[in-house]
Design a protein around this motif. Sequence first.
Motif, PDB file in Angstrom:
ATOM      1  N   PHE A 135       0.833  -1.199   0.000  1.00 28.18           N
ATOM      2  CA  PHE A 135       0.000   0.000   0.000  1.00 28.18           C
ATOM      3  C   PHE A 135       0.869   1.250   0.000  1.00 28.18           C
ATOM      4  N   VAL A 136       0.298   2.330  -0.504  1.00 28.42           N
ATOM      5  CA  VAL A 136       0.974   3.621  -0.622  1.00 28.42           C
ATOM      6  C   VAL A 136       0.209   4.630   0.217  1.00 28.42           C
ATOM      7  N   ALA A 137       0.938   5.425   1.006  1.00 27.26           N
ATOM      8  CA  ALA A 137       0.324   6.417   1.885  1.00 27.26           C
ATOM      9  C   ALA A 137       0.195   7.761   1.165  1.00 27.26           C
ATOM     10  N   VAL A 138      -1.019   8.312   1.212  1.00 24.02           N
ATOM     11  CA  VAL A 138      -1.276   9.637   0.647  1.00 24.02           C
ATOM     12  C   VAL A 138      -2.025  10.456   1.708  1.00 24.02           C
ATOM     13  N   PRO A 139      -1.301  11.017   2.687  1.00 25.34           N
ATOM     14  CA  PRO A 139      -1.954  11.784   3.755  1.00 25.34           C
ATOM     15  C   PRO A 139      -2.610  13.046   3.212  1.00 25.34           C
ATOM     16  N   THR A 140      -3.773  13.384   3.764  1.00 27.43           N
ATOM     17  CA  THR A 140      -4.465  14.608   3.358  1.00 27.43           C
ATOM     18  C   THR A 140      -4.471  15.664   4.452  1.00 27.43           C
ATOM     19  N   ALA A 141      -3.905  15.343   5.606  1.00 26.82           N
ATOM     20  CA  ALA A 141      -3.782  16.309   6.701  1.00 26.82           C
ATOM     21  C   ALA A 141      -2.625  15.879   7.594  1.00 26.82           C
ATOM     22  N   PRO A 142      -1.887  16.833   8.170  1.00 25.91           N
ATOM     23  CA  PRO A 142      -0.795  16.485   9.084  1.00 25.91           C
ATOM     24  C   PRO A 142      -1.341  16.247  10.491  1.00 25.91           C
ATOM     25  N   SER A 143      -2.091  15.167  10.645  1.00 25.29           N
ATOM     26  CA  SER A 143      -2.915  14.993  11.836  1.00 25.29           C
ATOM     27  C   SER A 143      -2.446  13.920  12.801  1.00 25.29           C
ATOM     28  N   VAL A 144      -1.645  12.930  12.331  1.00 29.26           N
ATOM     29  CA  VAL A 144      -1.184  11.832  13.189  1.00 29.26           C
ATOM     30  C   VAL A 144       0.217  11.402  12.749  1.00 29.26           C
ATOM     31  N   ASP A 145       0.865  10.592  13.584  1.00 27.93           N
ATOM     32  CA  ASP A 145       2.210  10.126  13.237  1.00 27.93           C
ATOM     33  C   ASP A 145       2.220   8.678  12.779  1.00 27.93           C
ATOM     34  N   GLY A 146       1.039   8.109  12.530  1.00 29.38           N
ATOM     35  CA  GLY A 146       0.974   6.692  12.214  1.00 29.38           C
ATOM     36  C   GLY A 146       0.918   6.359  10.741  1.00 29.38           C
ATOM     37  N   PHE A 147       1.146   7.339   9.866  1.00 27.40           N
ATOM     38  CA  PHE A 147       1.023   7.071   8.439  1.00 27.40           C
ATOM     39  C   PHE A 147       1.985   5.981   7.965  1.00 27.40           C
ATOM     40  N   ASN A 148       3.205   5.985   8.493  1.00 27.06           N
ATOM     41  CA  ASN A 148       4.182   4.992   8.050  1.00 27.06           C
ATOM     42  C   ASN A 148       4.420   3.900   9.091  1.00 27.06           C
ATOM     43  N   SER A 149       3.430   3.685   9.939  1.00 27.84           N
ATOM     44  CA  SER A 149       3.515   2.615  10.928  1.00 27.84           C
ATOM     45  C   SER A 149       3.247   1.255  10.283  1.00 27.84           C
ATOM     46  N   LYS A 150       3.734   0.198  10.932  1.00 32.03           N
ATOM     47  CA  LYS A 150       3.404  -1.167  10.508  1.00 32.03           C
ATOM     48  C   LYS A 150       2.243  -1.730  11.310  1.00 32.03           C
ATOM     49  N   GLY A 151       1.873  -1.057  12.374  1.00 32.27           N
ATOM     50  CA  GLY A 151       0.769  -1.530  13.202  1.00 32.27           C
ATOM     51  C   GLY A 151      -0.543  -0.907  12.776  1.00 32.27           C
ATOM     52  N   ALA A 152      -1.577  -1.720  12.679  1.00 29.99           N
ATOM     53  CA  ALA A 152      -2.914  -1.230  12.334  1.00 29.99           C
ATOM     54  C   ALA A 152      -3.759  -1.149  13.595  1.00 29.99           C
ATOM     55  N   SER A 153      -4.177   0.062  13.945  1.00 33.01           N
ATOM     56  CA  SER A 153      -5.056   0.249  15.102  1.00 33.01           C
ATOM     57  C   SER A 153      -6.492   0.080  14.626  1.00 33.01           C
ATOM     58  N   ILE A 154      -7.085  -1.032  14.992  1.00 28.28           N
ATOM     59  CA  ILE A 154      -8.427  -1.327  14.522  1.00 28.28           C
ATOM     60  C   ILE A 154      -9.341  -1.647  15.704  1.00 28.28           C
ATOM     61  N   ILE A 155     -10.632  -1.628  15.438  1.00 29.31           N
ATOM     62  CA  ILE A 155     -11.634  -1.854  16.469  1.00 29.31           C
ATOM     63  C   ILE A 155     -12.275  -3.211  16.229  1.00 29.31           C
ATOM     64  N   VAL A 156     -12.153  -4.095  17.210  1.00 26.45           N
ATOM     65  CA  VAL A 156     -12.729  -5.430  17.123  1.00 26.45           C
ATOM     66  C   VAL A 156     -13.687  -5.613  18.290  1.00 26.45           C
ATOM     67  N   HIS A 157     -14.969  -5.815  17.979  1.00 29.09           N
ATOM     68  CA  HIS A 157     -15.992  -5.944  19.017  1.00 29.09           C
ATOM     69  C   HIS A 157     -15.954  -4.779  20.005  1.00 29.09           C
ATOM     70  N   GLY A 158     -15.709  -3.586  19.475  1.00 24.58           N
ATOM     71  CA  GLY A 158     -15.724  -2.398  20.307  1.00 24.58           C
ATOM     72  C   GLY A 158     -14.447  -2.139  21.083  1.00 24.58           C
ATOM     73  N   GLU A 159     -13.450  -3.003  20.923  1.00 26.87           N
ATOM     74  CA  GLU A 159     -12.177  -2.837  21.633  1.00 26.87           C
ATOM     75  C   GLU A 159     -11.102  -2.385  20.653  1.00 26.87           C
ATOM     76  N   LYS A 160     -10.296  -1.393  21.065  1.00 23.04           N
ATOM     77  CA  LYS A 160      -9.210  -0.893  20.228  1.00 23.04           C
ATOM     78  C   LYS A 160      -7.991  -1.802  20.404  1.00 23.04           C
ATOM     79  N   VAL A 161      -7.528  -2.378  19.311  1.00 21.65           N
ATOM     80  CA  VAL A 161      -6.355  -3.241  19.352  1.00 21.65           C
ATOM     81  C   VAL A 161      -5.396  -2.835  18.238  1.00 21.65           C
ATOM     82  N   THR A 162      -4.117  -3.058  18.465  1.00 22.26           N
ATOM     83  CA  THR A 162      -3.106  -2.803  17.436  1.00 22.26           C
ATOM     84  C   THR A 162      -2.584  -4.133  16.940  1.00 22.26           C
ATOM     85  N   ILE A 163      -2.742  -4.360  15.637  1.00 18.68           N
ATOM     86  CA  ILE A 163      -2.386  -5.639  15.036  1.00 18.68           C
ATOM     87  C   ILE A 163      -1.228  -5.430  14.059  1.00 18.68           C
ATOM     88  N   PRO A 164      -0.184  -6.254  14.136  1.00 19.35           N
ATOM     89  CA  PRO A 164       0.921  -6.132  13.175  1.00 19.35           C
ATOM     90  C   PRO A 164       0.414  -6.283  11.742  1.00 19.35           C
TER      91      PRO A 164
END
Length: 416
Positions: A135-164
């Motif tokens: 995947f290629v990152a195309v940020p539209t706002a300087p809003s977070v530092d996770g654009f080039n992270s390898k971890g995906a912060s996703i919501i599973v059953h209402g819980e925030k988890v970070t998955i490699p």
Amino acid sequence: MTDILKRIRQQTSDLGEEQSRLDGVDVIRIEPGAIKEIPEYLGQKGFIRAVVVVDSNTYRCAGRTLEPLLQGSGIAVHMTTLRPDTKGDVRADEASLIQAILDIQQFDAEVVLAVGGGTIHDISRYAAYTTAIPFVAVPTAPSVDGFNSKGASIIVHGEKVTIPAIGPSAMFADTDILTRAPAPLVAAGFGDMLGKYTSLFDWRFSSMIAGEPYMERSVEITRSALQKCVNQISQIAERSEAGVTILMEALVESGLAMLLFGQSHPASGSEHHLSHYWEMEYIRLGKKQLLHGAKVGAACIEISKLYHRIAKEGPDKWSYEAAFGSGDKGGAASIYVHWNAIAKEIALIPDEDTLRGLLRTVGGTVSPIELGINHDLLDRSLREAPRVRANRYTLLRAYNERQQEHGWNPQRKSNR
């Protein structure tokens, strides 16, 4: 190779295996017109089928420009427009992930382009990882530092988890687009950077007390990026091209520091745990989400206030376990022994008034209450947020363990 990537690689040229973690990044462009360089990059990689992930807002500000550019270069494009929930939020939850994954599979895409903010990037990186394409990152706002992270912060059953998952193979941050980002998003990006004051402390603390891995070079990169933002705060507040470029570069450098280390320690400590706790509570209550960086900035102030108060109390309140307890790894006994070093590190965190002043300068919210976090939620989060990342040993976690084990009253003081 752009200057930012070249500079980081030069700084880490002696690290060997750790530096190889940056090898997956081909190019980083932070400049006017960067979006126009994407077709050439995709062509050089041999990609002819692309899924572009957007929401309705990011399509208007960047997607509708990118789509004909790609098509004009002979690349077949499918636009995946993520659907918001009933509150108008696009969330990195099961529904969004399935939408993106199905589009990638049905279109037989060879590459995913994430066009948007942190949530769109988390959805795209995990969808690309699951379907085994880049995947290629195309940020539209300087809003977070996770654009080039390898971890995906996703919501599973209402819980925030970070998955490699995977990091982007390239990033194209067009400052012509970034300078048009709404002021609250720029303030949120600055808030995310401000949180490095407490995340860097918590990382050092966890290294001293719990033996968690530590990388001084990653610390240096993160601290330098943070200081650059603070030094150039007036330009960032003006949202000038120079200011937005400074902020975006700092966010990317913070992301590269995480990539180099292999985990999020450099950029995520107790302030992020509070932010994640608030986010999960808002999901549970069905409330509209708050900007990630805005939460991190406000949480950083709360953590600074608490940590400076702990420092003023001195080492004696940690001496009970040192004298009578087990002295287990990560316990109060170790904190008591290392107290002078801990107090010295806390002194590097600006006090709450200084942090408030910095956030006000960029137009950010300066307290959880201003964000709409009520007193009960704030108090609960200060007690329970360490459970969000149970594998991290922060001072907030140690403080709560001390209160629970010995029944000491926290005597919390607040300027709420």
